[in-house]
Motif scaffolding. Structure first.
Motif: not given
Length: 332
Positions: A162-169, A171-176, A236-239, A244-246
């Motif tokens: 929960l702390s690392e995941t964007d709740s909507m999508t 995927i990783n949230n900005r912090g993680s 997801r950075l927001g909005g 992505m980083y490959l």
């Protein structure tokens, strides 16, 4: 007569001492028994002799251990763990229960712990607790305890997710995401950093409603994940902004091939409420070489500058920062 009196007195004192020691022992065992309620098993071990007293054990463990050595702790625990510890953790568990190194490991602390996955109870934590030392300061008695922490581990895993995941999508949230990308950069793991957002996203929200806008973000995030590999970072950075980083893709030709594949998948996104209207994105990218030195902020600003230029072109489009006139001419 005097010697008889002295003898009688000494015997009385010895009886008092033995009674006191017995009372102390019973009190200690009673306190250990109360403490053992939170543990799966508990043993009091004499480090000098290797012998132990069982304070608590659970039935399924006791049943398997009926034929084992009932006096020597090391022999018993080694054999027991072969039954109840998964193969992945067996070597580290056997190293932890080695009594020969215990004096050194407990020298500056009163307790040490080790976690492993058991074959019956899931995640467990084994612990040594210092009880006392001899007159020379050498470790004498310890408690060995095992507790089940499987439920705790599940809660920790859920909280971490929960702390690392964007709740909507999902995927990783900005912090993680930023933290994981920074770890790659610190290891000089070159790759491709991408920044993208959805064109005219405000218009989508205004025309079809925010519920449809949320659906756009969810489907776009799913496409980004499918286009990337398992070890790639999608966030997801927001909005409506994503990154992505490959790692391992610092080559321009590979990057352009990835953009083509990504845009093909984005073009297939269909949302019934949008009545056939396509979702388009603008993408800016920065290539990071193993020989470069960069931070997340550096890559972000470069990709952001490239994305700004990309927005000037209608439809799915990507621009790499190195193709811009203001691009850096020397390594980071």
């Amino acid at each position: 007569m005097f010697l008889d009196m002295i003898g009688t007195m000494l015997i009385s004192l010895l009886k008092i001492r033995n009674t006191f020691q017995k009372e102390q022992y019973n009190a200690s065992m009673s306190s250990y028994s109360a403490l053992s309620e939170i543990y799966l098993c508990m043993h009091l071990i004499d480090i000098k002799t290797g012998k132990y007293e069982q304070i608590k054990n659970v039935k399924h463990v006791e049943k398997e251990c009926e034929e084992l050595d009932q006096e020597n702790f090391s022999k018993r625990v080694y054999t027991t763990m072969k039954y109840f510890c998964t193969e992945m953790y067996l070597s580290s568990v056997l190293e932890f229960v080695d009594l020969s190194t215990l004096d050194r490991r407990l020298m500056e602390t009163n307790t040490i712990v080790h976690e492993f996955i058991g074959t019956v109870s899931g995640w467990c934590r084994e612990r040594f607790i210092k009880v006392d030392s001899d007159e020379k300061g050498r470790l004498w008695h310890v408690l060995y305890c095992v507790e089940v922490i499987d439920e705790q581990k599940r809660r920790e895993k859920k909280l971490l997710y929960l702390s690392e995941t964007d709740s909507m999508t999902g995927i990783n949230n900005r912090g993680s995401g930023e933290r994981k990308i920074t770890e790659f950069l610190e290891k000089k793991k070159g790759g491709l950093f991408c920044l993208l957002d959805c064109d005219k996203f405000k218009k989508i929200n205004d025309t079809y409603g925010h519920a449809v806008g949320d659906t756009v973000l969810i489907k776009l995030a799913a496409v980004l994940q499918r286009a990337c590999r398992e070890n790639d970072i999608v966030m997801r950075l927001g909005g409506d902004e994503f990154a992505m980083y490959l790692p391992g893709m610092p080559d321009k030709a590979q990057a352009e091939s990835f953009f083509k594949r990504l845009f093909t998948q984005i073009d297939k996104i269909s949302i019934s409420e949008m009545q056939g209207e396509k979702i388009n994105v603008s993408l800016g990218a920065s290539l990071y070489s193993d020989k470069d030195r960069a931070t997340f902020d550096t890559l972000y600003h470069e990709a952001d500058a490239a994305m700004y230029e990309s927005k000037k072109i209608v439809g799915n489009h990507a621009i790499i920062y190195s193709d811009l006139p203001q691009a850096r001419q020397t390594p980071l």
